[in-house]
Write a protein that holds these residues in place. Structure first.
Motif, PDB file in Angstrom:
ATOM      1  N   ASN A   1      64.999  40.208  59.586  1.00 48.58           N
ATOM      2  CA  ASN A   1      63.904  40.006  60.666  1.00 48.58           C
ATOM      3  C   ASN A   1      63.503  41.308  61.565  1.00 48.58           C
TER       4      ASN A   1
ATOM      5  N   GLN B   1      59.523  43.608  60.069  1.00 45.69           N
ATOM      6  CA  GLN B   1      58.859  43.610  61.533  1.00 45.69           C
ATOM      7  C   GLN B   1      58.592  45.260  61.156  1.00 45.69           C
TER       8      GLN B   1
ATOM      9  N   ARG C   1      70.968  38.171  59.902  1.00 49.93           N
ATOM     10  CA  ARG C   1      69.220  37.593  59.876  1.00 49.93           C
ATOM     11  C   ARG C   1      69.090  38.382  60.798  1.00 49.93           C
TER      12      ARG C   1
END
Length: 247
Positions: free
Chosen positions: A228, A232, A224
């Motif tokens: 993420n 980004q 995760r």
């Protein structure tokens, strides 16, 4: 007719006691000839008149099996045991030539070669005493190399070490020594490569990259974090491209 006593798969599988029942009981057996064999290396044929056996060079020297030496049948049984132990040790050394091995891997190899019981245990103990087999060291080295070199996660490594027969406590200790940041860095490195190779929108890349990282043994929390971060970075790149002035 020459009565030959040598090694066979059947004799190993029967427990390692070689049949010398045809050797006479209660008689002096005088060595009448000692001859080096061409193959395998370092083995010698020892003749007692019509009776014959083969032993490793080290065993021959240890028991002073020279021409004219005298033995009894019960003494030859002791020599058989010593020779089997020596053969197991030599075979283990040969197996270790290419790369380090775990105790279980060596045990399996020796069993495949027909060696069983005390001979295998003695060989493993000797190798351990000499520092040639060390599951603790092996597990630590394997874990670090797989994390940083192969970019695999701890769950993958745990399964590999289990398959190699390493004790669960040793595995746990080895994995505890792996730096969390090193594992996360490897997860990101291999994840970013998969992400950039992917096609489709962010959701599709997220699904494929996440599944890929899980298969390589990385934990959900790490996956995760990496996903993420990749999302980004992708958004920042797209934003930068939109804001870049036309030249």
């Amino acid at each position: 007719m020459n009565h030959s006593m040598d090694y066979s798969k059947e004799s190993h599988e029967s427990g390692g006691d070689y049949d010398i029942s045809h050797f006479p009981e209660g008689e002096d057996l005088v060595v009448t000839a000692v001859e080096a064999l061409r193959k395998p290396k370092y083995r010698y044929s020892i003749s007692f008149g019509p009776y014959n056996m083969t032993v490793h060079e080290d065993v021959m020297i240890k028991f002073r099996m020279t021409k004219g030496s005298v033995f009894r049948k019960e003494e030859l049984q002791e020599i058989i045991t010593a020779d089997e132990q020596q053969r197991a040790y030599v075979e283990a050394l040969r197996y270790l030539e290419r790369k380090p091995r775990t105790a279980k891997e060596i045990q399996t190899r020796l069993h495949q070669k027909g060696m069983m019981g005390e001979a295998v245990n003695k060989a493993l103990h000797r190798l351990s005493e000499e520092g040639l087999v060390n599951d603790d060291w092996y597990a630590r080295q394997w874990a670090q190399q797989r994390i940083t070199g192969q970019k695999k996660g701890k769950m993958w490594i745990r399964q590999e070490l289990r398959q190699k027969g390493i004790d669960s406590e040793i595995i746990a200790e080895a994995l505890q020594e792996v730096d969390e940041e090193d594992e996360l860095a490897s997860c990101y490195s291999i994840g970013r490569k998969k992400w950039l190779q992917g096609k489709g929108d962010a959701a599709e890349r997220k699904r494929k990259t996440g599944a890929f990282l899980m298969r390589r043994g990385f934990r959900g929390e790490q996956v995760r974090k990496v996903i993420n971060r990749l999302i980004q970075e992708t958004e920042q790149d797209e934003s930068f491209q939109e804001d870049e002035p036309f030249m």
